[in-house]
Design a protein around this motif. Structure first.
Motif, PDB file in Angstrom:
ATOM      1  N   ARG A 121      -2.018  14.604   0.156  1.00  0.00           N
ATOM      2  CA  ARG A 121      -1.132  14.339   1.295  1.00  0.00           C
ATOM      3  C   ARG A 121      -0.043  13.319   0.959  1.00  0.00           C
ATOM      4  NH1 ARG A 121      -2.939  17.039   5.564  1.00  0.00           N
ATOM      5  NH2 ARG A 121      -5.097  17.738   5.509  1.00  0.00           N
ATOM      6  N   PHE A 122      -0.230  12.593  -0.135  1.00  0.00           N
ATOM      7  CA  PHE A 122       0.770  11.601  -0.564  1.00  0.00           C
ATOM      8  C   PHE A 122       1.773  12.188  -1.552  1.00  0.00           C
ATOM      9  CE2 PHE A 122      -2.760   8.841   0.782  1.00  0.00           C
ATOM     10  CZ  PHE A 122      -2.082   7.986   1.626  1.00  0.00           C
ATOM     11  N   ILE A 123       1.662  13.459  -1.855  1.00  0.00           N
ATOM     12  CA  ILE A 123       2.597  14.095  -2.784  1.00  0.00           C
ATOM     13  C   ILE A 123       3.811  14.577  -2.002  1.00  0.00           C
ATOM     14  CG2 ILE A 123       2.960  15.973  -4.416  1.00  0.00           C
ATOM     15  CD1 ILE A 123      -0.031  15.698  -5.134  1.00  0.00           C
ATOM     16  N   CYS A 124       4.957  14.079  -2.405  1.00  0.00           N
ATOM     17  CA  CYS A 124       6.223  14.431  -1.758  1.00  0.00           C
ATOM     18  C   CYS A 124       7.207  14.827  -2.854  1.00  0.00           C
ATOM     19  CB  CYS A 124       6.744  13.233  -0.960  1.00  0.00           C
ATOM     20  SG  CYS A 124       8.265  13.547  -0.070  1.00  0.00           S
ATOM     21  N   ALA A 171       0.117   2.948   2.185  1.00  0.00           N
ATOM     22  CA  ALA A 171      -1.117   2.431   2.769  1.00  0.00           C
ATOM     23  C   ALA A 171      -1.166   2.613   4.282  1.00  0.00           C
ATOM     24  CB  ALA A 171      -1.293   0.957   2.410  1.00  0.00           C
ATOM     25  N   SER A 172      -0.016   2.604   4.932  1.00  0.00           N
ATOM     26  CA  SER A 172       0.007   2.754   6.386  1.00  0.00           C
ATOM     27  C   SER A 172      -0.433   4.160   6.829  1.00  0.00           C
ATOM     28  CB  SER A 172       1.400   2.445   6.941  1.00  0.00           C
ATOM     29  OG  SER A 172       2.319   3.464   6.600  1.00  0.00           O
ATOM     30  N   LYS A 173      -0.417   5.120   5.925  1.00  0.00           N
ATOM     31  CA  LYS A 173      -0.801   6.498   6.236  1.00  0.00           C
ATOM     32  C   LYS A 173      -2.243   6.821   5.824  1.00  0.00           C
ATOM     33  CE  LYS A 173       3.250   8.182   7.584  1.00  0.00           C
ATOM     34  NZ  LYS A 173       3.449   8.729   8.909  1.00  0.00           N
ATOM     35  N   LEU A 174      -2.905   5.904   5.136  1.00  0.00           N
ATOM     36  CA  LEU A 174      -4.207   6.202   4.546  1.00  0.00           C
ATOM     37  C   LEU A 174      -5.237   6.647   5.585  1.00  0.00           C
ATOM     38  CD1 LEU A 174      -5.719   6.367   1.905  1.00  0.00           C
ATOM     39  CD2 LEU A 174      -6.345   3.965   2.176  1.00  0.00           C
ATOM     40  N   ASN A 188      -5.229   6.933 -14.768  1.00  0.00           N
ATOM     41  CA  ASN A 188      -5.046   7.350 -13.373  1.00  0.00           C
ATOM     42  C   ASN A 188      -3.561   7.577 -13.110  1.00  0.00           C
ATOM     43  OD1 ASN A 188      -3.915   5.111 -11.344  1.00  0.00           O
ATOM     44  ND2 ASN A 188      -5.139   4.066 -12.908  1.00  0.00           N
ATOM     45  N   GLN A 189      -3.281   8.490 -12.210  1.00  0.00           N
ATOM     46  CA  GLN A 189      -1.900   8.886 -11.926  1.00  0.00           C
ATOM     47  C   GLN A 189      -1.315   8.132 -10.736  1.00  0.00           C
ATOM     48  OE1 GLN A 189      -1.700  13.143 -11.629  1.00  0.00           O
ATOM     49  NE2 GLN A 189      -2.895  13.421 -13.478  1.00  0.00           N
ATOM     50  N   HIS A 190      -2.007   7.096 -10.291  1.00  0.00           N
ATOM     51  CA  HIS A 190      -1.575   6.371  -9.100  1.00  0.00           C
ATOM     52  C   HIS A 190      -0.992   5.001  -9.406  1.00  0.00           C
ATOM     53  CE1 HIS A 190      -3.734   9.607  -7.300  1.00  0.00           C
ATOM     54  NE2 HIS A 190      -4.869   9.197  -7.791  1.00  0.00           N
ATOM     55  N   GLY A 191      -0.908   4.674 -10.686  1.00  0.00           N
ATOM     56  CA  GLY A 191      -0.350   3.387 -11.071  1.00  0.00           C
ATOM     57  C   GLY A 191      -1.283   2.220 -10.817  1.00  0.00           C
ATOM     58  N   LEU A 192      -2.580   2.488 -10.701  1.00  0.00           N
ATOM     59  CA  LEU A 192      -3.537   1.413 -10.456  1.00  0.00           C
ATOM     60  C   LEU A 192      -3.877   0.715 -11.764  1.00  0.00           C
ATOM     61  CD1 LEU A 192      -5.967   3.247  -8.020  1.00  0.00           C
ATOM     62  CD2 LEU A 192      -4.108   1.689  -7.435  1.00  0.00           C
ATOM     63  N   GLY A 193      -3.829  -0.603 -11.735  1.00  0.00           N
ATOM     64  CA  GLY A 193      -4.184  -1.393 -12.903  1.00  0.00           C
ATOM     65  C   GLY A 193      -5.680  -1.645 -12.971  1.00  0.00           C
TER      66      GLY A 193
END
Length: 139
Positions: A37-40, A48-51, A120-125
């Motif tokens: 749902r976060f893919i645009c 985060a406001s849409k989580l 990970n493809q979300h940029g999480l460290g």
């Protein structure tokens, strides 16, 4: 599905679906991932406001697939804590489905955490991955 971001959950699902003659139908009607749902425009854009809203939409779609009696219904989220997948589990069991919970990797393993931080493809460290791993609950 359970596992840290970058653990290979979606990779496992893709391989599973590719091995089934009706894999694309399962993907269209029975595969649910809040991340999708976060893919645009082909790009992952976390907001985060849409989580909370997106988790609810994901669960609703999952339950609708159960009610349509889709043969295979998959929830591909991190599901680190029991509360994160309790509703999916309860709904599937209430509808007579056999539930299989598949954990990819060991979230408590430091080497696995480092690998997940790299891929990970979300940029999480690493720190964010470690924070998520600290919330992991065994079954």
């Amino acid at each position: 599905m359970r596992g840290l971001p970058g653990s290979g959950k979606s990779h496992w699902v893709n391989a599973f679906l590719a091995s089934h003659s009706d894999g694309e139908a399962i993907r269209r009607r029975g595969y649910f991932s809040t991340d999708d749902r976060f893919i645009c425009e082909g790009e992952y854009r976390f907001d985060a406001s849409k989580l909370s809203e997106y988790h609810q939409l994901n669960l609703s779609g999952f339950i609708q697939a159960l009610s349509r009696r889709e043969p295979v219904v998959i929830c591909d989220n991190t599901n680190m804590a029991h509360w994160e997948f309790m509703a999916y589990d309860a709904a599937a069991k209430a509808m007579g489905y056999q539930v299989r919970i598949l954990l990819i990797g060991d979230p408590l393993d430091k080497a696995h955490q480092a690998l997940c931080a790299e891929r990970n493809q979300h940029g999480l460290g690493l720190r964010q991955i470690q924070t998520m791993a600290s919330q992991f609950q065994q079954l």
